[in-house]
Write an enzyme that holds these catalytic residues in place. Structure first.
Site, short mmCIF file in Angstrom:
data_model
loop_
_atom_site.label_atom_id
_atom_site.label_comp_id
_atom_site.label_asym_id
_atom_site.label_seq_id
_atom_site.Cartn_x
_atom_site.Cartn_y
_atom_site.Cartn_z
N ARG A 33 -2.33 0.04 59.70
CA ARG A 33 -2.25 1.04 58.76
C ARG A 33 -2.34 0.79 57.23
O ARG A 33 -3.05 1.64 56.48
CB ARG A 33 -0.79 1.68 58.89
CG ARG A 33 -0.86 2.51 60.17
CD ARG A 33 0.75 3.27 60.40
NE ARG A 33 0.78 4.33 59.43
CZ ARG A 33 1.48 4.46 58.43
NH1 ARG A 33 2.21 3.42 57.97
NH2 ARG A 33 1.39 5.41 57.74
N CYS B 161 -9.53 -12.49 60.93
CA CYS B 161 -10.72 -13.07 59.81
C CYS B 161 -11.31 -12.02 58.86
O CYS B 161 -12.60 -11.72 59.21
CB CYS B 161 -11.96 -13.97 60.59
SG CYS B 161 -13.12 -14.88 59.73
#
Length: 443
Positions: free
Chosen positions: A330, A361
């Site tokens: 979110r 990553c």
């Protein structure tokens, strides 16, 4: 961090939820870990039911399962007398596997597939919320093939834009959802639906957005839906037995968030129905609502273990945890903000400001910017509050990270309701084609 529900700091200085020490929960279940305060979920559910009982109107409170859908949550919703809103075959299957009463299941979605419709008709669900003209014809045809007559609500857009994030606003004219009242498509949908031999038109559905902190938007939606109901009755002699006013009721994520009491939202809606439908109908319609976030949102906490850190003098200090956008996308999606604390050092004084990074990553994998905490050490436990809605539901396996476990806590007991994914789960559906199978080597 604001302590919600049964959360408290115990004598050891540890965050405790539902009578369970979060340090002990970490030792038992590992991290990241979704922790759900069962008592608070039940309290929120009962607040809705009680508020509607006070109104004197006929009603259904349908839990919007997209917020958090598991077998245990469906069972809890049933126990609290709620109906259930589903939007996919997966949510429907979960509800059916949980033994949820099919007559209280409502099926939403702007692009239900024929297979999903068939599955829902076969199960005998209580109602379809129809979103477009294509679905009217498709649903009627499949119902006819099955010798069934199915209940429907038509989703209408009343032209109301609530104060919310643009990605989660749904009641305005320019929306992918529903039939617009203003341009006449809603009227045509009522006319067409009422003419279909295998559809039983119960009424209409309206949803104006999410994370709403005021009642004016709901009041305006009720007024516009009532005016629409009047015109439909006068011109088509169609009476809406049910008016569904959706959800979107806000919760407190951060200091400065000002949600109203559940009873205040409900009173505004029911008072509006009494006022605006009284002159049109001899008997007021049954009112349905669909809260999701406001039932489970502040009942959820995510527990992480702190790993590495990176201090950039004069810029900021990054602290990394063992989760991130895979268990809470979110912040990346909506720029959502959260409060957090060190769960194992709940009484320590604030010493530094850090930014909490996830382990994915991606430079955008940031959970919280500029969080005031005690001096953070590797191995500390970070508890992020209000993660009960749309966190587990949106979790992914990006970077092939395993999704966390979920536990319900209540009265000092913890119960696993979703197992942590295993590494075998990660590859369980992978298939290697024969043409690229590893070949035996010949020396």
């Amino acid at each position: 961090m604001f302590l919600h529900g049964t959360s408290t700091i115990n004598t050891k200085g540890h965050l405790e939820i539902g009578g369970c020490d979060t340090v002990e929960l970490k030792e038992k279940y590992g991290t990241p870990l979704y922790i759900v305060d069962e008592a608070l979920v039940r309290q929120r559910s009962r607040e809705y039911v009680e508020a509607f009982k006070q109104s004197g109107l006929s009603f259904q409170v349908a839990y919007a399962s997209k917020a958090f859908c598991t077998l245990a949550m469906c069972r809890l919703a049933e126990e609290e007398g709620l109906s259930l809103d589903v939007v996919s075959e997966g949510e429907l299957y979960t509800a059916l596997q949980a033994g949820f009463p099919v007559g209280r299941i409502h099926f939403h979605g702007n692009n239900k597939t024929p297979d999903e419709i068939q599955m829902a008709i076969t199960a005998g669900i209580g109602c379809f919320v129809v979103d477009n003209f294509t679905e009217i014809h498709l649903l009627n045809a499949i119902a006819k093939e099955n010798g069934a007559k199915v209940n429907v609500l038509l989703r209408v857009t009343p032209g109301v834009e609530a104060h919310t994030h643009e990605y989660i606003s749904t009641g305005q004219t320019d929306s992918k959802f529903g039939f617009d009242i203003g341009n006449g498509s809603a009227f045509e949908a009522v006319k067409l639906s009422s003419e279909q031999s295998n559809l039983n038109l119960l009424g209409v559905h309206s949803h104006i957005g999410s994370q709403i902190f005021e009642v004016e938007g709901f009041q305006m939606a009720v007024e516009r839906v009532a005016a629409f109901a009047k015109s439909v009755k006068e011109q088509l002699n169609v009476i809406f037995q049910v008016v569904n006013l959706g959800g979107g009721f806000g919760i407190r994520y951060m200091e400065g968030d000002t949600p109203l009491k559940i009873s205040e939202y409900v009173k505004a809606i029911t008072d509006g129905v009494k006022q605006h439908f009284a002159g049109t109908y001899d008997k007021l319609p049954e009112i349905w609502v669909e809260p999701g976030r406001s039932i489970v949102g502040d009942a959820g906490t995510t527990l992480y273990t702190v790993g590495t850190s990176k201090d950039i003098p004069g810029v900021r200090k990054y602290v990394a945890v063992d989760g991130g956008m895979t268990d809470n996308p979110r912040p990346a999606l909506y720029e959502s903000k959260y409060e957090a604390m060190l769960a194992n050092r709940g009484k320590d004084q604030v010493e530094e400001t850090v930014s909490v990074a996830g382990k994915c990553c991606e430079s955008g994998d940031m959970l919280i910017w500029d969080l005031d905490l005690p001096k953070v050490n590797s191995g500390d436990l970070l508890a992020v509050s209000c993660t009960g809605a749309y966190n587990y539901a949106m979790a992914s396996n990006y970077n092939r990270i395993r999704r966390p476990a979920v536990v319900f806590v209540k009265d000092g007991s913890s119960d696993l309701v979703v197992k942590r994914e295993s590494l075998n789960d990660i590859v369980a559906n992978d298939v290697i084609p024969e043409r690229i199978q590893k070949q035996p080597s010949f020396n």
